[in-house]
Scaffold this active site. Structure first.
Site, PDB file in Angstrom:
ATOM      1  N   LYS A   1       0.805  -1.222   0.000  1.00 62.07           N
ATOM      2  CA  LYS A   1       0.000   0.000   0.000  1.00 62.07           C
ATOM      3  C   LYS A   1       0.838   1.273   0.000  1.00 62.07           C
ATOM      4  CE  LYS A   1      -4.423  -1.508   1.935  1.00 62.07           C
ATOM      5  NZ  LYS A   1      -5.411  -1.247   3.000  1.00 62.07           N
TER       6      LYS A   1
ATOM      7  N   LYS B   1     -12.938  -7.742 -12.183  1.00 57.96           N
ATOM      8  CA  LYS B   1     -13.792  -7.958 -11.007  1.00 57.96           C
ATOM      9  C   LYS B   1     -14.987  -7.017 -11.003  1.00 57.96           C
ATOM     10  CE  LYS B   1     -12.308  -8.593  -6.624  1.00 57.96           C
ATOM     11  NZ  LYS B   1     -11.384  -8.579  -5.451  1.00 57.96           N
TER      12      LYS B   1
ATOM     13  N   LYS C   1     -17.298  -1.415  -7.494  1.00 58.50           N
ATOM     14  CA  LYS C   1     -18.132  -0.244  -7.234  1.00 58.50           C
ATOM     15  C   LYS C   1     -17.716   0.938  -8.086  1.00 58.50           C
ATOM     16  CE  LYS C   1     -15.127   1.416  -3.628  1.00 58.50           C
ATOM     17  NZ  LYS C   1     -14.893   2.393  -2.644  1.00 58.50           N
TER      18      LYS C   1
END
Ligand code: TRP
Length: 338
Positions: free
Chosen positions: A114, A200, A203
């Site tokens: 990250k 995938k 959203k």
């Protein structure tokens, strides 16, 4: 048995979220029934370790509670709360920061992933994220934590922290922390975009037709399935025949995840048929499984009072359960507590 699990709040929830983590939680709750207790929480404190927008985090937290309840988490049977209303999480994290070693945290792959190109600019919270996660679990004398591959390393760290703390600050016959065991959740179906079977379901996909939202009503679900991308071939009669056919593979996998069947079992029924026959069957099954959830979700989203009440009660129950362990940790460290 005491199971604890957390999830970071995200907005715009969809079928992929339901068939992934959320449904696994519901199953754990239902299977555990008499034999113990589940604590499920929104990891809103973890969410501030990355750049975030306060209004979006606030909205996503409430949305996620609504989704969890709509999907079957029962706030009477499980303890459902958000970290921010249970200060013991942040308190215990600080206490455990004295035990966690820099070397351990330096090895965490999630931090490396990250912070990748900008280690110097990463937040300190991102670095100590695993210590907060250890606190989440150790606070409740947790016996079992469901962990996917990506979180195994963090659970190992929680065990290391517990072990070292017990060694350094507690007597052998009265350890402060229980060492939690991992449980592997059942493999969650990977739900892909309805417009592109190689990506995938997300959203953030610009096309709303690519996903089934947890706010979609029955008509919208039917329309999205009807328009879902496919190929011209009929369905094969075994899973091997789906190779190189990502859209077909995805729709069959979704069918199986909803009906509880294997891909082979679905194909044994639909093999040889075209999508003209399969899609209406899938739409019908999905509406039956999802429409009650989406209806409940929509009505909960509009009932802010109900959501606040659920979280307030969950937090009160969590605080009660956390108090003895937090107190024991303070005392073990020699901190003066009146
Ligand atoms: N880090 C976990 C994730 O991103 C969420 C989480 C926070 C968690 N605290 C936890 C999971 C404690 C299990 C137990 O998925």
């Amino acid at each position: 048995m005491r199971i604890v699990s957390g999830i970071q709040p995200t907005g715009n929830l969809h079928l992929g979220n339901y068939l992934g983590a959320i449904r696994n939680w519901v199953r754990m709750q239902d299977e555990l029934a008499e034999g113990g207790e589940c604590l499920f929480f929104l990891a809103d404190l973890h969410a501030i370790s990355m750049p975030h927008e306060p209004a979006a985090l606030h909205r996503a937290t409430l949305e996620m509670v609504a989704a969890l309840v709509a999907c079957g988490i029962d706030p009477d049977r499980s303890v459902l709360f958000n970290q921010a209303q249970v200060p013991a999480h942040a308190e215990l994290q600080w206490l455990l920061n004295g035990t966690a070693r820099m070397g351990w945290l330096n090895r965490m792959t999630q931090f490396k992933d990250k912070s990748r190109k900008n280690r110097e600019g990463a937040s300190a919270a991102l670095f100590t994220y695993p210590v907060l996660q250890a606190a989440d679990v150790l606070l409740y004398q947790t016996t079992h934590v469901p962990v996917g591959e990506d979180q195994k390393q963090h659970l190992e760290l929680a065990r290391d922290v517990a072990q070292k703390f017990n060694n350094d600050f507690a007597s052998e016959d009265a350890p402060v922390f229980t060492l939690p065991e991992p449980i592997t959740p059942p493999e969650a179906a990977r739900i892909m975009s309805l417009r592109d079977g190689s990506r995938k379901m997300s959203k953030s996909d610009p096309s709303d037709m690519a996903r089934i939202n947890l706010t979609d009503d029955a008509d919208t679900i039917v329309k999205k399935i009807k328009k879902a991308k496919t190929d011209p071939e009929p369905l094969p009669s075994e899973a091997a025949g789906l190779a190189e056919r990502p859209e077909a593979q995805n729709l069959v996998a979704i069918y199986g995840a909803l009906s509880g069947e294997t891909v082979d079992a679905v194909l044994a029924r639909f093999g040889g048929q075209g999508f003209g026959a399969f899609k209406p069957a899938l739409a019908e099954l999905m509406v039956e499984a999802i429409a009650p959830i989406t209806a409940r979700f929509r009505s909960l989203l509009e009932d802010r009072e109900a959501l606040d009440a659920i979280l307030a009660r969950g937090a009160a129950r969590a605080r009660e359960r956390a108090a003895p362990t937090l107190e024991a940790a303070y005392r073990a460290l020699g901190l003066v507590r009146g």
